[in-house]
Enzyme design. Structure first.
Site, PDB file in Angstrom:
ATOM      1  N   PHE A  20       0.845  -1.188   0.000  1.00  0.00           N
ATOM      2  CA  PHE A  20       0.000   0.000   0.000  1.00  0.00           C
ATOM      3  C   PHE A  20       0.887   1.246   0.000  1.00  0.00           C
ATOM      4  O   PHE A  20       1.864   1.312   0.740  1.00  0.00           O
ATOM      5  CB  PHE A  20      -0.893   0.000   1.237  1.00  0.00           C
ATOM      6  CG  PHE A  20      -2.194   0.730   1.055  1.00  0.00           C
ATOM      7  CD1 PHE A  20      -3.304   0.067   0.569  1.00  0.00           C
ATOM      8  CD2 PHE A  20      -2.308   2.077   1.353  1.00  0.00           C
ATOM      9  CE1 PHE A  20      -4.512   0.723   0.388  1.00  0.00           C
ATOM     10  CE2 PHE A  20      -3.501   2.753   1.177  1.00  0.00           C
ATOM     11  CZ  PHE A  20      -4.610   2.077   0.689  1.00  0.00           C
ATOM     12  N   HIS A  50      -0.648  -5.262   7.041  1.00  0.00           N
ATOM     13  CA  HIS A  50      -1.612  -5.250   5.943  1.00  0.00           C
ATOM     14  C   HIS A  50      -0.949  -5.656   4.627  1.00  0.00           C
ATOM     15  O   HIS A  50      -1.429  -5.328   3.544  1.00  0.00           O
ATOM     16  CB  HIS A  50      -2.256  -3.866   5.818  1.00  0.00           C
ATOM     17  CG  HIS A  50      -3.010  -3.471   7.053  1.00  0.00           C
ATOM     18  ND1 HIS A  50      -4.332  -3.795   7.257  1.00  0.00           N
ATOM     19  CD2 HIS A  50      -2.607  -2.812   8.165  1.00  0.00           C
ATOM     20  CE1 HIS A  50      -4.718  -3.336   8.443  1.00  0.00           C
ATOM     21  NE2 HIS A  50      -3.696  -2.745   9.006  1.00  0.00           N
ATOM     22  N   HIS A  54      -4.705 -10.382   3.979  1.00  0.00           N
ATOM     23  CA  HIS A  54      -4.735  -9.998   5.392  1.00  0.00           C
ATOM     24  C   HIS A  54      -6.152  -9.675   5.855  1.00  0.00           C
ATOM     25  O   HIS A  54      -7.037  -9.452   5.037  1.00  0.00           O
ATOM     26  CB  HIS A  54      -3.840  -8.771   5.623  1.00  0.00           C
ATOM     27  CG  HIS A  54      -4.330  -7.534   4.938  1.00  0.00           C
ATOM     28  ND1 HIS A  54      -4.057  -7.278   3.619  1.00  0.00           N
ATOM     29  CD2 HIS A  54      -5.118  -6.505   5.371  1.00  0.00           C
ATOM     30  CE1 HIS A  54      -4.622  -6.133   3.266  1.00  0.00           C
ATOM     31  NE2 HIS A  54      -5.290  -5.647   4.316  1.00  0.00           N
ATOM     32  N   ASP A  56      -8.425  -7.023   8.371  1.00  0.00           N
ATOM     33  CA  ASP A  56      -8.447  -5.758   9.117  1.00  0.00           C
ATOM     34  C   ASP A  56      -9.183  -6.002  10.424  1.00  0.00           C
ATOM     35  O   ASP A  56     -10.312  -6.509  10.414  1.00  0.00           O
ATOM     36  CB  ASP A  56      -9.210  -4.671   8.348  1.00  0.00           C
ATOM     37  CG  ASP A  56      -8.446  -4.121   7.159  1.00  0.00           C
ATOM     38  OD1 ASP A  56      -7.261  -4.463   7.003  1.00  0.00           O
ATOM     39  OD2 ASP A  56      -9.050  -3.365   6.377  1.00  0.00           O
ATOM     40  N   HIS A  60      -8.167  -0.998  13.336  1.00  0.00           N
ATOM     41  CA  HIS A  60      -7.529  -0.352  12.186  1.00  0.00           C
ATOM     42  C   HIS A  60      -8.200   0.975  11.852  1.00  0.00           C
ATOM     43  O   HIS A  60      -7.540   1.931  11.441  1.00  0.00           O
ATOM     44  CB  HIS A  60      -7.595  -1.304  10.983  1.00  0.00           C
ATOM     45  CG  HIS A  60      -6.948  -0.808   9.731  1.00  0.00           C
ATOM     46  ND1 HIS A  60      -5.691  -0.245   9.696  1.00  0.00           N
ATOM     47  CD2 HIS A  60      -7.410  -0.798   8.439  1.00  0.00           C
ATOM     48  CE1 HIS A  60      -5.397   0.083   8.451  1.00  0.00           C
ATOM     49  NE2 HIS A  60      -6.418  -0.228   7.675  1.00  0.00           N
ATOM     50  N   HIS A 161     -15.242   0.781   4.681  1.00  0.00           N
ATOM     51  CA  HIS A 161     -14.787   0.194   5.951  1.00  0.00           C
ATOM     52  C   HIS A 161     -15.789   0.522   7.060  1.00  0.00           C
ATOM     53  O   HIS A 161     -16.217  -0.349   7.821  1.00  0.00           O
ATOM     54  CB  HIS A 161     -13.418   0.755   6.350  1.00  0.00           C
ATOM     55  CG  HIS A 161     -12.246   0.133   5.677  1.00  0.00           C
ATOM     56  ND1 HIS A 161     -11.800   0.536   4.445  1.00  0.00           N
ATOM     57  CD2 HIS A 161     -11.405  -0.850   6.078  1.00  0.00           C
ATOM     58  CE1 HIS A 161     -10.727  -0.174   4.109  1.00  0.00           C
ATOM     59  NE2 HIS A 161     -10.468  -1.030   5.083  1.00  0.00           N
ATOM     60  N   GLU A 173      -8.887  -9.007   2.951  1.00  0.00           N
ATOM     61  CA  GLU A 173      -8.483  -8.323   1.720  1.00  0.00           C
ATOM     62  C   GLU A 173      -7.319  -9.030   1.017  1.00  0.00           C
ATOM     63  O   GLU A 173      -6.582  -9.802   1.627  1.00  0.00           O
ATOM     64  CB  GLU A 173      -8.089  -6.872   2.039  1.00  0.00           C
ATOM     65  CG  GLU A 173      -9.269  -6.044   2.559  1.00  0.00           C
ATOM     66  CD  GLU A 173      -8.864  -4.704   3.139  1.00  0.00           C
ATOM     67  OE1 GLU A 173      -9.676  -3.760   3.054  1.00  0.00           O
ATOM     68  OE2 GLU A 173      -7.746  -4.581   3.691  1.00  0.00           O
TER      69      GLU A 173
END
EC number: 3.5.1.9
Length: 210
Positions: A20, A50, A54, A56, A60, A161, A173
């Site tokens: 990311f 992440h 993974h 969340d 987070h 989210h 994800e």
């Protein structure tokens, strides 16, 4: 009768995998080698929780939310359905209404985004916030996607989210679903028991439901 084999749907953790933007890249290296010590190879890893496939944890996106070690592991083990939504770039409640979700608490979305762990996508399909209420009404507790995030990387409010969180739906994800036939499966996608963590890599696997 022999049960079907487990199918890996997680991204391999490699030093050249995408991460990311702004996050710490994954790195595996040797602390010691057998050549050096005469005994063993000892590796070490660094990187974001992440990274790759993974989960969340609510912590987070909510400082008062549950951390990884506080989550119910039953969320990540059990029957799941893989839905092919690759025909659209915007996934809404109306998109999901075309599928039979009866008795399913875990939904995995195969989107139009090709699986490529070495490249962070410039654009991703959009998950409309309307899916949260629809999934909740159908008893879904876990949503998995084959994208790095349920929100665009540039999002400033993490609307999807937050919508999923308000409806008590947990997030998985960066799945690899290009090689998976839509249908019902058994899922195992257990997070590591990292105390106080906001997320965790997982080894996600599917087996065709018998």
């Amino acid at each position: 009768m022999t049960k079907p084999k487990w199918i890996d749907i997680s991204q391999p953790l490699t030093n050249d995998m995408a991460h990311f933007p702004g996050d710490m890249p994954f790195d595996y290296s040797f602390t010691h080698t057998k050549k050096q010590t005469g005994l063993v190879n000892v590796g070490q890893i660094a990187g974001s929780v992440h990274t790759g496939t993974h989960i969340d944890a609510p912590f987070h996106y909510d400082s008062n939310g549950k951390t990884v070690d506080q989550l119910d592991l039953n969320l990540y083990i059990g029957e799941a359905i893989v839905l092919d939504v690759s025909h659209t770039e915007k996934i809404t409640a109306e998109t999901l209404q075309a599928f039979n979700l009866h008795g399913v608490t875990r939904v995995l979305l195969h989107t139009s985004l090709p699986n490529n762990p070495e490249r962070f996508p410039e654009q991703m399909p959009e998950l409309d916030t309307s899916i949260a209420e629809f999934l909740h009404e159908n008893g879904v507790k876990l949503l998995g996607v084959d994208m790095p995030s349920v929100d665009p990387p540039e999002s400033q409010d993490l609307a999807t989210h937050q919508a999923l969180y308000r409806h008590d739906i947990f997030i998985l994800e960066n799945l690899m679903l290009d090689h998976i036939t839509p249908g019902r499966y058994e899922l195992i996608a257990l997070p590591l028991a990292i105390s106080g963590a906001d997320g965790s890599p997982v080894r996600a696997v599917l087996r065709q439901a018998g």
